[in-house]
Design a protein around this motif. Structure first.
Motif, PDB file in Angstrom:
ATOM      1  N   ILE A  31      23.509  33.351  40.991  1.00 46.97           N
ATOM      2  CA  ILE A  31      24.935  33.413  41.370  1.00 46.97           C
ATOM      3  C   ILE A  31      25.485  32.071  40.359  1.00 46.97           C
ATOM      4  N   HIS A  32      26.702  32.375  40.024  1.00 49.54           N
ATOM      5  CA  HIS A  32      27.476  31.466  39.342  1.00 49.54           C
ATOM      6  C   HIS A  32      28.902  31.172  40.138  1.00 49.54           C
ATOM      7  N   GLY A  33      29.352  29.928  40.300  1.00 46.30           N
ATOM      8  CA  GLY A  33      30.400  29.702  40.970  1.00 46.30           C
ATOM      9  C   GLY A  33      31.355  28.306  40.042  1.00 46.30           C
ATOM     10  N   SER A  34      32.536  28.616  39.838  1.00 43.76           N
ATOM     11  CA  SER A  34      33.438  27.692  39.146  1.00 43.76           C
ATOM     12  C   SER A  34      33.197  26.402  39.802  1.00 43.76           C
ATOM     13  N   ASP A  35      33.068  25.204  38.861  1.00 39.46           N
ATOM     14  CA  ASP A  35      32.785  23.924  39.608  1.00 39.46           C
ATOM     15  C   ASP A  35      34.195  22.955  39.540  1.00 39.46           C
ATOM     16  N   SER A  36      35.350  23.469  39.262  1.00 40.87           N
ATOM     17  CA  SER A  36      36.529  22.797  39.513  1.00 40.87           C
ATOM     18  C   SER A  36      37.706  24.044  39.445  1.00 40.87           C
ATOM     19  N   VAL A  37      38.841  23.625  40.009  1.00 43.63           N
ATOM     20  CA  VAL A  37      40.086  24.466  40.081  1.00 43.63           C
ATOM     21  C   VAL A  37      40.205  24.785  38.564  1.00 43.63           C
ATOM     22  N   GLU A  38      40.356  23.836  37.805  1.00 43.45           N
ATOM     23  CA  GLU A  38      40.881  23.958  36.418  1.00 43.45           C
ATOM     24  C   GLU A  38      39.613  25.103  35.545  1.00 43.45           C
ATOM     25  N   SER A  39      38.267  24.940  35.862  1.00 44.48           N
ATOM     26  CA  SER A  39      37.338  25.899  35.216  1.00 44.48           C
ATOM     27  C   SER A  39      37.644  27.351  35.872  1.00 44.48           C
ATOM     28  N   ALA A  40      37.953  27.361  37.075  1.00 44.25           N
ATOM     29  CA  ALA A  40      38.216  28.592  37.789  1.00 44.25           C
ATOM     30  C   ALA A  40      39.265  29.308  37.203  1.00 44.25           C
ATOM     31  N   LYS A  41      40.422  28.482  36.828  1.00 44.13           N
ATOM     32  CA  LYS A  41      41.663  29.193  36.113  1.00 44.13           C
ATOM     33  C   LYS A  41      41.230  29.841  34.958  1.00 44.13           C
ATOM     34  N   LYS A  42      40.280  28.925  34.172  1.00 41.50           N
ATOM     35  CA  LYS A  42      39.949  29.387  32.935  1.00 41.50           C
ATOM     36  C   LYS A  42      39.009  30.747  32.982  1.00 41.50           C
ATOM     37  N   GLU A  43      38.075  30.688  33.975  1.00 45.88           N
ATOM     38  CA  GLU A  43      37.079  31.566  34.017  1.00 45.88           C
ATOM     39  C   GLU A  43      37.706  32.936  34.685  1.00 45.88           C
ATOM     40  N   ILE A  44      38.776  32.751  35.488  1.00 41.24           N
ATOM     41  CA  ILE A  44      39.484  34.028  35.891  1.00 41.24           C
ATOM     42  C   ILE A  44      40.161  34.526  34.947  1.00 41.24           C
ATOM     43  N   ALA A  45      40.895  33.842  34.119  1.00 42.87           N
ATOM     44  CA  ALA A  45      41.583  34.255  32.832  1.00 42.87           C
ATOM     45  C   ALA A  45      40.662  35.160  31.772  1.00 42.87           C
ATOM     46  N   LEU A  46      39.439  34.528  31.688  1.00 44.68           N
ATOM     47  CA  LEU A  46      38.529  34.998  30.548  1.00 44.68           C
ATOM     48  C   LEU A  46      37.896  36.552  31.354  1.00 44.68           C
ATOM     49  N   TRP A  47      37.575  36.527  32.524  1.00 49.28           N
ATOM     50  CA  TRP A  47      37.004  37.739  33.175  1.00 49.28           C
ATOM     51  C   TRP A  47      37.977  38.842  33.408  1.00 49.28           C
ATOM     52  N   PHE A  48      39.260  38.183  34.014  1.00 45.37           N
ATOM     53  CA  PHE A  48      40.174  39.371  34.399  1.00 45.37           C
ATOM     54  C   PHE A  48      41.547  39.000  33.452  1.00 45.37           C
ATOM     55  N   PRO A  49      41.285  39.632  32.340  1.00 47.82           N
ATOM     56  CA  PRO A  49      42.597  39.129  31.575  1.00 47.82           C
ATOM     57  C   PRO A  49      43.749  39.977  32.167  1.00 47.82           C
ATOM     58  N   ASN A  50      43.521  41.217  32.855  1.00 47.10           N
ATOM     59  CA  ASN A  50      44.637  41.889  33.324  1.00 47.10           C
ATOM     60  C   ASN A  50      45.119  41.700  34.634  1.00 47.10           C
ATOM     61  N   GLY A  51      44.801  40.445  35.330  1.00 42.36           N
ATOM     62  CA  GLY A  51      44.964  39.825  36.507  1.00 42.36           C
ATOM     63  C   GLY A  51      44.104  40.420  37.587  1.00 42.36           C
ATOM     64  N   THR A  52      44.451  40.049  38.822  1.00 43.66           N
ATOM     65  CA  THR A  52      43.759  40.188  39.989  1.00 43.66           C
ATOM     66  C   THR A  52      44.445  41.093  40.852  1.00 43.66           C
ATOM     67  N   VAL A  53      44.052  41.265  42.091  1.00 48.80           N
ATOM     68  CA  VAL A  53      44.769  42.157  43.140  1.00 48.80           C
ATOM     69  C   VAL A  53      45.470  41.586  43.830  1.00 48.80           C
ATOM     70  N   ASN A  54      46.789  41.665  44.165  1.00 48.22           N
ATOM     71  CA  ASN A  54      47.514  40.982  45.186  1.00 48.22           C
ATOM     72  C   ASN A  54      47.686  41.868  46.388  1.00 48.22           C
ATOM     73  N   TRP A  55      46.984  41.259  47.383  1.00 45.25           N
ATOM     74  CA  TRP A  55      46.982  41.695  48.640  1.00 45.25           C
ATOM     75  C   TRP A  55      46.956  40.725  49.804  1.00 45.25           C
ATOM     76  N   GLN A  56      47.233  41.029  51.088  1.00 44.66           N
ATOM     77  CA  GLN A  56      47.207  39.889  52.126  1.00 44.66           C
ATOM     78  C   GLN A  56      46.212  40.289  53.148  1.00 44.66           C
ATOM     79  N   SER A  57      45.404  39.595  53.736  1.00 46.44           N
ATOM     80  CA  SER A  57      44.526  40.066  54.776  1.00 46.44           C
ATOM     81  C   SER A  57      45.364  40.070  56.296  1.00 46.44           C
ATOM     82  N   SER A  58      45.189  41.156  56.936  1.00 47.83           N
ATOM     83  CA  SER A  58      45.789  40.910  58.316  1.00 47.83           C
ATOM     84  C   SER A  58      45.049  40.085  58.952  1.00 47.83           C
ATOM     85  N   LEU A  59      44.000  39.674  58.709  1.00 50.30           N
ATOM     86  CA  LEU A  59      43.032  38.667  59.658  1.00 50.30           C
ATOM     87  C   LEU A  59      43.838  37.144  59.287  1.00 50.30           C
TER      88      LEU A  59
END
Ligand SMILES: Nc1ncnc2c1ncn2[C@@H]1O[C@H](COP(=O)(O)OP(=O)(O)OP(=O)(O)O)[C@@H](O)[C@H]1O
Length: 148
Positions: A114-142
């Motif tokens: 498994i891989h996990g981003s090592d900082s908030v900055e890396s996370a933003k970069k990696e999310i932009a690379l892997w999900f160029p069309n964005g992610t899903v906007n939903w809120q958990s009822s929990l």
């Protein structure tokens, strides 16, 4: 809220660890905001790991990541980057605490599941690379049962 990029590497997919890993993050109280099963090409893997391009293990690492499909995910929650890294465990499974994903399911650094981003900055970069069309906007009822 903070987001991190988590990737189940080809060994994790082949070994049938996808469900258990997703369940670990879900049960903790983090929210799944993006997910896909994907086989990546060499240039993409090289881009993801570009910071490690001068390392002697870089070629082997890229071969490993392109050796089969991976599960790319975005998880959201308070301190999810740091806590996600704790859940995953140390890079070398010999040093990962028992109960962490690598501590429980891996033996070698070059097959550490498994891989996990090592900082908030890396996370933003990696999310932009892997999900160029964005992610899903939903809120958990929990949400009110997890956060004060
Ligand atoms: N000495 C090594 N020999 C072989 N592979 C290595 C070595 N060091 C790191 N790697 C591989 O490269 C990946 C990235 O290394 P890095 O130092 O960024 O560790 P990490 O941040 O814990 O891992 P990841 O980025 O995968 O979450 C490691 O997860 C591992 O698969």
């Amino acid at each position: 809220m903070e987001q991190t990029f988590i990737m189940i590497k080809p060994d994790g997919v082949q070994r049938g660890l996808v469900g258990e890993i997703i369940s670990t993050f879900e049960k903790k109280g983090f929210y799944l905001k993006g997910m896909k099963l994907i086989s990546v090409e060499r240039p993409f893997a090289e881009k993801h790991y570009e910071d490690l391009s001068s390392k002697p293990f870089f070629e082997g690492l890229v071969e490993y990541i392109i050796s089969g499909p991976v599960v790319a995910m975005v998880w959201e929650g308070k301190n999810v980057v740091t806590t996600g890294r704790k859940i995953i465990g140390a890079t070398n499974p010999s040093a990962s605490d028992p109960g962490t994903i690598r501590g429980s399911f891996a033996v070698e650094i070059g097959r550490n599941v498994i891989h996990g981003s090592d900082s908030v900055e890396s996370a933003k970069k990696e999310i932009a690379l892997w999900f160029p069309n964005g992610t899903v906007n939903w809120q958990s009822s929990l949400h009110p049962w997890i956060y004060e």
